[in-house]
Structure formats: structure tokens, C-alpha cells
Scaffold this motif. Structure first.
Motif, PDB file in Angstrom:
ATOM      1  N   ARG A 148     -34.587 -34.639  -8.829  1.00  0.00           N
ATOM      2  CA  ARG A 148     -35.858 -34.111  -8.159  1.00  0.00           C
ATOM      3  C   ARG A 148     -36.888 -35.455  -8.673  1.00  0.00           C
ATOM      4  NH1 ARG A 148     -38.387 -28.991  -7.893  1.00  0.00           N
ATOM      5  NH2 ARG A 148     -40.490 -29.078  -8.529  1.00  0.00           N
ATOM      6  N   ASP A 175     -30.599 -25.192  -0.469  1.00  0.00           N
ATOM      7  CA  ASP A 175     -31.807 -24.604  -0.841  1.00  0.00           C
ATOM      8  C   ASP A 175     -32.831 -25.831  -1.987  1.00  0.00           C
ATOM      9  OD1 ASP A 175     -31.333 -22.871   1.074  1.00  0.00           O
ATOM     10  OD2 ASP A 175     -30.518 -21.579  -0.409  1.00  0.00           O
ATOM     11  N   HIS A 176     -31.783 -26.201  -2.925  1.00  0.00           N
ATOM     12  CA  HIS A 176     -32.352 -26.857  -3.936  1.00  0.00           C
ATOM     13  C   HIS A 176     -33.175 -28.396  -3.406  1.00  0.00           C
ATOM     14  CE1 HIS A 176     -32.589 -29.702  -7.418  1.00  0.00           C
ATOM     15  NE2 HIS A 176     -32.665 -28.814  -7.992  1.00  0.00           N
ATOM     16  N   GLU A 197     -36.295 -27.241  -1.619  1.00  0.00           N
ATOM     17  CA  GLU A 197     -37.497 -26.959  -2.671  1.00  0.00           C
ATOM     18  C   GLU A 197     -37.996 -28.202  -3.211  1.00  0.00           C
ATOM     19  OE1 GLU A 197     -39.388 -26.484  -6.229  1.00  0.00           O
ATOM     20  OE2 GLU A 197     -37.195 -27.007  -6.411  1.00  0.00           O
ATOM     21  N   THR A 198     -37.083 -29.408  -3.518  1.00  0.00           N
ATOM     22  CA  THR A 198     -37.303 -30.256  -4.078  1.00  0.00           C
ATOM     23  C   THR A 198     -38.492 -31.184  -3.443  1.00  0.00           C
ATOM     24  OG1 THR A 198     -35.579 -30.427  -5.461  1.00  0.00           O
ATOM     25  CG2 THR A 198     -36.852 -32.659  -5.286  1.00  0.00           C
ATOM     26  N   ALA A 258     -40.204 -29.970  -0.822  1.00  0.00           N
ATOM     27  CA  ALA A 258     -41.428 -29.045  -0.554  1.00  0.00           C
ATOM     28  C   ALA A 258     -42.153 -29.493  -1.900  1.00  0.00           C
ATOM     29  CB  ALA A 258     -41.106 -27.931  -0.553  1.00  0.00           C
ATOM     30  N   ALA A 259     -41.583 -29.537  -2.947  1.00  0.00           N
ATOM     31  CA  ALA A 259     -42.384 -29.974  -4.110  1.00  0.00           C
ATOM     32  C   ALA A 259     -43.223 -31.416  -4.099  1.00  0.00           C
ATOM     33  CB  ALA A 259     -41.709 -29.862  -5.440  1.00  0.00           C
TER      34      ALA A 259
END
Length: 371
Positions: A51, A310-311, A314-315, A317-318
Motif C-alpha cells: 500500500r 478488491d484490496h 481500495e489501495t 482509490a486511497a
């Protein structure tokens, strides 16, 4: 008889002479020397490192975009060097103090930088890029290699105070040709200063290849000063974390300085004022693209069943949110008027400063009359 030292012939050989834990395809390899230092790193921590690297790459891309759009005067890209910066920075203790060059965006991020901290200096605004006391990072250093002397001086203070800290300094392969770096190593070794030298060997000192500056591995220089060293694959985040933990433990326990050479690659230009196509072969660039540090760790996690789409989404997007906040902070900065540069120079009135202010005011007004 002197030990045989293998000269560096090309970038492929250069990398193979480095220690690693993760191979370029993400496979975990046995490394008795480094493995003990990352035995506690579980899949959750690996996902956190991934991340960090993804967010760092997005920050870096936003910095380049802002410069190209005229919002920053300059930007020093770190694409390709994410594993070196994140791996070493995440090994630091909160009290440790960092002395960076101008490319350590990932170290600044890992120490808790705010959105505006990445761009303030490159935009030419008031103050340092960030609050050095808050992040425990000295201001970005443009003078090549100067920060190594600052780090050793601070480390000597740590030693005299008996503090539980380590000074850490980052520099590039080009800086190793500077007298400052060598003088810093002499002082560090002579006085057993608790300092860690981190050389990010990204293969290019602007347009000068490392094979011209150093015919042999750079890490081999440190023992000549009496400083133990490790040479690691700088695109392997686990190897970088392990090396830094080794170095920090060595320095923190009273054994003096340690040295890390992280062999990595600068995928972009030296700065946004540089055109690497004028001196760098595209085949070399593509060969290093196959060793991408983010792809490597992602492949390892996916093979272990510890990473989902998905992980990753999400990363990403962050990362976009961080970049958005960084852009907003940049565009929202208010530049002080030119004459404010004279404010706060002296506590009391000063005739010499008054004269300089008047001369500069006349210079600034001359541009207004031309409009």
C-alpha cells in the motif's frame, strides 16, 4: 593475497551481486543473513508495505504532473525506488532522525507528511517543505552529499547525550564521488558515531552511469573506512527492511556506523528539467521495468493467496485521494509578496537590510513598468 572483487560490467550483473529475499518474479528465496531481521513480517505487514509503495508512486506521478502544469518549479521523481525508500523508512524508530537528499519522497511519506509537505519547497513557498521537528527529518538537501556531514554531526551529539537514537542519511550513487560523503564516513568511523549511510544506487548521476563512477560495488568502499556494509536488491522491499534493521541495530547498540547500498533504478528523469532519452538506452529501461518493486511484492502476495483485486482497488482509490489532497494543498498555497523575504531577518532595524529592501523593491517595480 587480496580478496577477489568482481567489477561491474552491466546492470544485470550489478543486480545479481546484491542480496535479496524476493526474486523479481515474487518468489521467496532463502537468505540466512537477512531472513532473521524480517521473521516477524506477516502478510498484513506485507500488504501495508505494498500500500505504501502504491501510494508513493501516485504521489510521485502527481508531483510530475503539477510541475508540467506550471504549479511547481521542479520535481525529483522517485519512480522505481519505492522499495528502497519504504522498506528502509518503515524500519526506523520514531526517535531516529533522517537527513535526506532531494529525492526521498517515500521517506517523507513514511514519516507522516501532510499533503502540502511534498510540494511546498518545489513551489518556492515560505519555509521548508515540512516541519523538521515534527517529522524528525532535516530539510531537503540540494547540495550533493552535504547531508551526510550533517547526519554524522547529529550522530556525534546522540553519542555524547547517550540518547537512544540513530541518525540516518540518504544519498545517491553520484554523491559517493563527493568529498563530503567520504569525509563523513571518516568522521563516523573515527568516532564510532551511531549513523546509517543509505546509498540509493539508481544507476544514474544525472547523465553519468554508475559504471563510470565506480568500477566495483559501492558498498565495498565502506569497509575501507572501517564501516560494515550490506549490498541489497533495492527493488526488494523485504531485503531493504531487513538491511535497515541490521544497520540500525548495529548503530544503536554502540557499534558505530553502518552502510547500505540499495541497488535500484531511476525509471524517470533525474528531475523534471532532465531528458533521460538523450543518454539512456530504452532496452536498459525496459529490462529494469521487469524488476518493478510493486509488481514483485504484489506477485508474491497473490501467489500466497494473501492479496485480492478488491484490496488493490481500495489501495488505488486511497492513493488517488492522497494525490487529490496534495494537488488541493498545492493550488491553495498563497505566495508571500516578494519584499516579505526581508521580514524577520534581524530582530532590530538594520540599515543594510533597509538598503537591500529598497534596491529589490526598485528591481521588482521595473517589471511592472514594462507591462
Amino acid at each position: 593475497m587480496s580478496p577477489q572483487i568482481t567489477p561491474i560490467a552491466d546492470t544485470a550483473q550489478d543486480l545479481e551481486l546484491s542480496e535479496r529475499i524476493l526474486s523479481p518474479d515474487g518468489t521467496r528465496v532463502l537468505n540466512p543473513r537477512l531472513d532473521p531481521f524480517v521473521a516477524d513480517v506477516d502478510p498484513a505487514q506485507l500488504r501495508s508495505l505494498l500500500r505504501d509503495m502504491i501510494i508513493l508512486r501516485r504521489i510521485d506521478a502527481e508531483g510530475v504532473a503539477l510541475q508540467r502544469q506550471g504549479q511547481l518549479g521542479l520535481w525529483a521523481p522517485c519512480q522505481g525506488q519505492e522499495a528502497t525508500q519504504i522498506g528502509t523508512a518503515r524500519a526506523l524508530a520514531p526517535a531516529d532522525y533522517v537527513f535526506p537528499s532531494y529525492r526521498e519522497t517515500g521517506v517523507i511519506y513514511a514519516r507522516g507528511a501532510k499533503p502540502g509537505d511534498y510540494v511546498r519547497m518545489w513551489r518556492g513557498e515560505e519555509g521548508a517543505a515540512y516541519d523538521p521537528a515534527e517529522l524528525r527529518i532535516a530539510p531537503l538537501q540540494i547540495i550533493i552529499g552535504a547531508q551526510t556531514l550533517h547526519a554524522v554531526g547529529y550522530a556525534l551529539g546522540i553519542k555524547h547525550d547517550g540518547a537512544d537514537e540513530v541518525a540516518v542519511t540518504y544519498f545517491g550513487d553520484g554523491a559517493t564521488s563527493q568529498g563530503d560523503v567520504n569525509e563523513a564516513m571518516i568522521f563516523a568511523a573515527s568516532y564510532q558515531a551511531p549513523v546509517v549511510f543509505v546509498c540509493q544506487n539508481n544507476h544514474w548521476a544525472i547523465s553519468e552511469p554508475v559504471t563510470v563512477q565506480s568500477q566495483y560495488p559501492i558498498a565495498g568502499r565502506a569497509p575501507g573506512f572501517g564501516i560494515p556494509s550490506l549490498r541489497v536488491d533495492g527493488n526488494d522491499v523485504l531485503a531493504c527492511m531487513a538491511a535497515m534493521r541490521w544497520a540500525l541495530d548495529h548503530a544503536r547498540t554502540g557499534n558505530g556506523p553502518a552502510y547500505i547500498e540499495a541497488v535500484t533504478y531511476r525509471m524517470g528523469p533525474h528531475t523534471t528539467a532532465d531528458d533521460p532519452t538523450r543518454y539512456r538506452d530504452t532496452e536498459e529501461l525496459e529490462s529494469w521495468r521487469q524488476r518493478d518493486p510493486i509488481t514483485r511484492l504484489e506477485a508474491h502476495l497473490r501467489a500466497a493467496g494473501e492479496l485480492t483485486d478488491d484490496h488493490v482497488a481500495e489501495t488505488q482509490a486511497a492513493a488517488d485521494v492522497v494525490a487529490k489532497d496534495m494537488r488541493a494543498a498545492c493550488l491553495g498555497m498563497v505566495t508571500r509578496p516578494p519584499l516579505a523575504v526581508f521580514d524577520g531577518v534581524y530582530a532590530e532595524p538594520h540599515t543594510g537590510l533597509d538598503r537591500q529592501r529598497a534596491e529589490y523593491a526598485a528591481y521588482v517595480s521595473s517589471f511592472e513598468s514594462e507591462v
